[in-house]
Design a protein around this motif. Structure first.
Motif, mmCIF file in Angstrom:
data_model
loop_
_atom_site.group_PDB
_atom_site.id
_atom_site.type_symbol
_atom_site.label_atom_id
_atom_site.label_comp_id
_atom_site.label_asym_id
_atom_site.label_seq_id
_atom_site.Cartn_x
_atom_site.Cartn_y
_atom_site.Cartn_z
ATOM 1 N N GLY A 115 68.159 -7.918 74.312
ATOM 2 C CA GLY A 115 68.835 -7.146 73.280
ATOM 3 C C GLY A 115 69.104 -8.001 72.060
ATOM 4 N N SER A 116 69.988 -7.528 71.231
ATOM 5 C CA SER A 116 70.304 -8.217 69.979
ATOM 6 C C SER A 116 71.644 -7.709 69.491
ATOM 7 N N GLU A 117 72.300 -8.522 68.640
ATOM 8 C CA GLU A 117 73.518 -8.033 68.015
ATOM 9 C C GLU A 117 73.214 -6.965 66.961
ATOM 10 N N ARG A 118 71.933 -6.824 66.593
ATOM 11 C CA ARG A 118 71.497 -5.788 65.673
ATOM 12 C C ARG A 118 71.095 -4.550 66.469
ATOM 13 N N SER A 119 71.134 -3.400 65.832
ATOM 14 C CA SER A 119 70.803 -2.156 66.517
ATOM 15 C C SER A 119 69.875 -1.315 65.648
ATOM 16 N N GLN A 181 80.498 -10.606 75.894
ATOM 17 C CA GLN A 181 80.681 -9.858 74.647
ATOM 18 C C GLN A 181 82.151 -9.794 74.263
ATOM 19 N N SER A 185 84.092 -11.615 71.123
ATOM 20 C CA SER A 185 84.881 -10.838 70.169
ATOM 21 C C SER A 185 86.318 -11.348 70.084
ATOM 22 N N ILE A 212 77.392 -12.923 69.092
ATOM 23 C CA ILE A 212 77.288 -11.544 69.572
ATOM 24 C C ILE A 212 78.512 -10.704 69.207
ATOM 25 N N SER A 215 78.038 -7.480 67.156
ATOM 26 C CA SER A 215 77.454 -6.269 67.737
ATOM 27 C C SER A 215 78.238 -5.014 67.352
ATOM 28 N N ASP A 216 77.569 -3.884 67.459
ATOM 29 C CA ASP A 216 78.141 -2.587 67.089
ATOM 30 C C ASP A 216 79.250 -2.191 68.065
ATOM 31 N N TRP A 220 79.203 -0.817 72.230
ATOM 32 C CA TRP A 220 79.848 -1.540 73.315
ATOM 33 C C TRP A 220 80.961 -0.730 73.971
#
Length: 357
Positions: A115-119, A181, A185, A212, A215-216, A220
């Motif tokens: 995955g990625s922190e981008r979406s 995650q 945060s 990370i 991330s969106d 999450w």
């Protein structure tokens, strides 16, 4: 596999579609957001239209809370011979599908560990899953043909299949994915109202820990809502360690040498845990030699370093870039096999690069 339908064209769905389309599979794309499906199609991920008839495999790539509903709807419509989802939790969607009257024989839960922190589709790449674990959670009634289709999908995406029980998977990802995650945060949240002077001191360590945290949140919340118990269990253990470490630091603050043992304990346990993290392509962790190159913020610098390393016959195992605060420069750390470090160092110096120990 000749045909597939991808339902959900976010990062994971579009990346799967790109990988399949790039290997000759006719991919059809479906998304509630028609613009997102069109974007994925424009990237070469497939056709944003419905197939003329049933495809071989339907890939449901929607958030965990909606996976069972989407699977059940697809099965009722008979869109495919086999059905998989790629949600990051597995026990809940499987039970929800069963409760909704879904067919477990034509279904297998899966989870690509990438995955990625981008979406979104614009963040997708065809090589996202290459060399990464891809968990398969068949049930006792899963049809062999469906399992084979899932294994073929994993092979086409060049991932590594791992078969697990669904609930064991959920406990595992709570530890290695979901808790990190939240911890990232939590650390990043300390920076929100920190003094600007402190923020300017941020180095590679804080960047690594908080990467990370970008991330969106909505994504999450969906994931954590589907796996709250196992994540809470891991976090409670982390909280106990934090409480013990705080007490040890307070002891050190009071010049009590007993605090040293508590701090050393958590650091050494951290060393032992980190040593178990798989290295490149899922292999055992390797002790790489680091060659540090000073680079300027100019076009082509990274490419030149890689090209010079290639000319020297050295394979770069990993790379890390640390930007100098307030300067248009940085350090590029090249990780190589220990025996390759002397040759790389000599070659880079010969080509004019400034190195640091």
């Amino acid at each position: 596999m000749r045909t597939a339908l991808v339902i959900g064209t976010g990062l994971i769905g579009t990346s799967i579609a790109l990988a399949l389309a790039g290997r000759g599979v006719q991919v059809y794309l479906r998304d509630e957001d028609a613009d997102q499906a069109r974007t994925a199609a424009a990237l070469g991920a497939g056709a944003d239209k419905e197939p003329d008839g049933p495809v071989e495999l339907a890939v449901v790539a929607v958030p965990p809370a909606y996976a069972a509903e989407a699977l059940a709807a697809a099965q009722r419509a008979g869109v495919a011979r086999g059905y998989i989802d790629v949600a990051s939790v597995k026990g809940g969607p499987r039970r929800a599908l069963e409760e909704a009257g879904g067919d477990l024989t034509s279904y297998i839960g899966t989870h690509p560990m990438a995955g990625s922190e981008r979406s979104g589709p614009l963040a997708a790449t065809a090589d996202l899953f290459e060399g990464r674990p891809w968990v398969l959670t068949p049930t006792p009634v899963t049809d062999t043909e469906v399992l084979n289709l899932a294994l073929e999908l994993v092979a086409l995406c060049r991932a590594v299949p791992v078969v697990m029980d669904a609930d064991a998977h959920d406990r595992a990802v709570a530890l290695v994915s979901h808790t990190p995650q939240l911890v990232s945060s939590l650390v990043a949240a300390r920076l929100q109202h920190a003094d600007e002077t402190a923020v300017r001191l941020c180095g590679q360590g804080i960047r690594d820990v908080t990467r990370i945290a970008a991330s969106d949140p909505a994504m999450w919340i969906d994931i954590l809502s589907a796996n709250p118990g196992p994540v809470a269990d891991v976090l409670s253990e982390v909280a106990a360690d934090l409480d013990g470490t705080v007490k040890a630091l307070r002891a050190l603050e009071a010049a009590d040498a007993a605090g040293t043992a508590g701090v050393e304990d958590v650091l050494r346990r951290g060393n032992a845990g980190r040593d178990r993290v798989p290295g490149k392509h899922g292999a055992a962790p390797a002790e790489y030699e680091i060659v540090t190159v000073l680079i300027s913020d100019e076009p082509g610098q990274l490419g030149r370093v890689f090209a010079d390393a290639g000319r020297a016959g050295v394979n770069i195992e990993d790379v890390r870039i640390e930007h100098a605060t307030g300067q248009q420069a940085g350090r590029m750390q090249l990780m190589v096999e220990p025996q390759a470090a002397p040759a790389l160092t000599a070659a880079l110096r010969e080509r004019g690069w400034a190195l640091r120990q």
